[in-house]
Design a protein around this motif. Structure first.
Motif, short mmCIF file in Angstrom:
data_model
loop_
_atom_site.label_atom_id
_atom_site.label_comp_id
_atom_site.label_asym_id
_atom_site.label_seq_id
_atom_site.Cartn_x
_atom_site.Cartn_y
_atom_site.Cartn_z
N PRO A 58 15.00 2.11 16.30
CA PRO A 58 14.07 2.94 15.53
C PRO A 58 13.47 2.23 14.33
CG PRO A 58 15.95 4.25 16.19
CD PRO A 58 16.26 2.83 16.59
N THR A 59 14.25 1.41 13.65
CA THR A 59 13.74 0.72 12.47
C THR A 59 12.72 -0.36 12.82
OG1 THR A 59 15.65 -0.78 12.57
CG2 THR A 59 15.82 1.14 11.11
N GLN A 60 12.62 -0.72 14.09
CA GLN A 60 11.66 -1.73 14.52
C GLN A 60 10.37 -1.12 15.06
OE1 GLN A 60 14.50 -3.37 17.47
NE2 GLN A 60 14.18 -5.35 16.48
N ALA A 61 10.28 0.22 15.03
CA ALA A 61 9.20 0.88 15.76
C ALA A 61 8.30 1.74 14.89
CB ALA A 61 9.79 1.74 16.87
N VAL A 62 7.10 1.94 15.41
CA VAL A 62 6.12 2.86 14.83
C VAL A 62 5.60 3.73 15.96
CG1 VAL A 62 3.91 3.09 13.63
CG2 VAL A 62 5.42 1.15 13.12
N HIS A 63 5.44 5.02 15.68
CA HIS A 63 4.81 5.91 16.66
C HIS A 63 3.52 6.45 16.09
CE1 HIS A 63 4.16 8.87 19.79
NE2 HIS A 63 3.96 9.78 18.84
N VAL A 64 2.45 6.49 16.89
CA VAL A 64 1.18 7.04 16.46
C VAL A 64 0.73 8.11 17.45
CG1 VAL A 64 -0.13 5.19 17.60
CG2 VAL A 64 -1.20 6.54 15.77
N GLY A 65 0.35 9.26 16.92
CA GLY A 65 -0.13 10.36 17.74
C GLY A 65 -0.98 11.30 16.92
N ASP A 66 -1.72 12.19 17.60
CA ASP A 66 -2.70 13.02 16.90
C ASP A 66 -2.20 14.43 16.59
OD1 ASP A 66 -2.76 13.97 19.54
OD2 ASP A 66 -4.89 14.48 19.40
N THR A 67 -0.96 14.75 16.91
CA THR A 67 -0.45 16.11 16.69
C THR A 67 0.78 16.06 15.80
OG1 THR A 67 -1.24 16.73 18.89
CG2 THR A 67 0.29 18.22 17.82
N VAL A 68 0.73 16.72 14.65
CA VAL A 68 1.85 16.65 13.72
C VAL A 68 3.12 17.28 14.29
CG1 VAL A 68 2.69 17.30 11.44
CG2 VAL A 68 0.36 16.45 11.71
N PRO A 69 3.10 18.53 14.76
CA PRO A 69 4.35 19.14 15.23
C PRO A 69 5.02 18.37 16.36
CG PRO A 69 2.67 20.82 14.94
CD PRO A 69 1.97 19.50 14.82
N ALA A 70 4.25 17.80 17.27
CA ALA A 70 4.83 17.08 18.41
C ALA A 70 5.09 15.62 18.10
CB ALA A 70 3.91 17.20 19.63
N ASP A 71 4.06 14.92 17.64
CA ASP A 71 4.17 13.47 17.47
C ASP A 71 4.88 13.07 16.18
OD1 ASP A 71 2.68 12.33 19.82
OD2 ASP A 71 1.09 13.59 19.02
N VAL A 72 4.38 13.57 15.07
CA VAL A 72 4.95 13.17 13.79
C VAL A 72 6.38 13.68 13.64
CG1 VAL A 72 4.76 13.42 11.28
CG2 VAL A 72 2.70 12.98 12.65
#
Length: 230
Positions: free
Chosen positions: A176-190
C-alpha cells in the motif's frame, strides 16, 4: 532482456478516467430537450452531475435525474430528459469512449516502469470494453499493455471494499505504501483506497469536489505523476 525497473504501483479506475460517456451519442439526447448541444459542454455537465450524485459528504443522489439540470435543460422538461437519457444509456454501456490524453499518460507510466493495475467497478465485461476501445489490456493487444485488468464482478469485491484494492496490489506485487489509486468517485474510489492504506487521488477535471481539503485531486491522468513514488 533487462529486468524492468519499477517505480511503485498505480491503480486506475476506468469510467470517467480512461473511458468516458460517449458525448457524440449522448449530447443530442439533452439537446432535443432544450439543453446544451456541444460535446465539450456535455462532458462538463457530466462531471458536475457525477460529483453531485456521489459527493464526498452527504447522501448519494440519482445521476440521471441530476444530469439534465447541469446540461441546461429547462426545468419543466427535465423529467422527460432524464427518462430519455436513462433509456438511451440502458441500450448499451455508454461509458465506452476512450480518452486519448489518458491513454497517452497511461503509456508513459508503463514506459517509466510503473506497475499499473486497472481497478473497475464493473459487470464482468471491462477487459473486453478496454480492448475494444484500444485503451489497454493485459498482454499484447491494440492498447497499452498493463500489468492487470481487474473487474469487481470477476474478483468478487465491490468498491469501496478495501479487499478489492489490496487484491490489485497483490496482483502487481506492491505494498500500500508503494501505491497510488486514482478514480472519479469519492465514495467508491477515494474511500476504498484510503481504507486499504493507499494514497487516494480524486480525478476531478473541473474542480467539482465538495470537500477538496479531504483528499488529493488531479485534473488529468498525467497529473498523477506528481504523486507516484520515486
Amino acid at each position: 532482456m533487462p529486468l524492468r525497473q519499477t517505480r511503485g504501483a498505480l491503480l486506475v479506475d476506468v469510467g470517467g478516467v480512461l473511458l468516458l460517456p460517449n458525448a457524440e451519442l449522448l449530447t443530442p439526447v439533452v439537446a432535443r430537450h432544450g439543453g446544451l448541444d456541444t460535446e465539450g459542454d456535455f462532458l462538463r455537465a457530466h462531471y458536475a452531475a457525477h460529483n453531485a450524485a456521489w459527493p464526498a459528504n452527504g447522501e448519494p443522489r440519482d445521476y440521471y435525474d441530476l444530469l439534465p439540470g447541469f446540461a441546461g435543460v429547462p426545468e419543466d422538461r427535465r423529467g422527460a430528459a432524464a427518462a430519455d437519457y436513462r433509456a438511451v444509456s440502458a441500450e448499451r454501456n455508454m461509458w465506452h469512449a476512450p480518452d486519448p490524453a489518458s491513454k497517452e499518460a497511461l503509456a508513459g507510466f508503463v514506459a517509466d516502469g510503473v506497475r499499473v493495475a486497472i481497478v473497475s467497478q464493473a459487470d464482468g465485461t471491462i477487459a473486453q470494453m478496454l480492448t475494444e476501445a484500444r485503451m489497454c489490456q493485459e498482454g499484447d493487444g491494440p492498447g497499452v499493455r498493463v500489468d492487470a485488468v481487474l473487474d469487481s464482478a470477476v474478483v468478487g469485491y465491490d468498491k469501496p471494499d478495501p479487499r478489492f484494492f489490496l487484491h490489485a496490489l497483490e496482483t502487481v506485487g506492491a505494498e500500500p505504501t508503494q501505491a497510488v489509486h486514482v478514480g472519479d468517485t469519492v465514495p467508491a474510489d477515494v474511500r476504498g483506497a484510503q481504507a486499504a492504506g493507499i494514497l487516494a487521488v480524486h480525478y476531478d477535471p473541473y474542480g467539482d469536489c465538495d470537500d477538496p481539503a479531504d483528499h488529493e485531486h488531479v485534473k488529468t491522468l498525467a497529473d498523477i505523476r506528481a504523486y507516484l513514488p520515486e
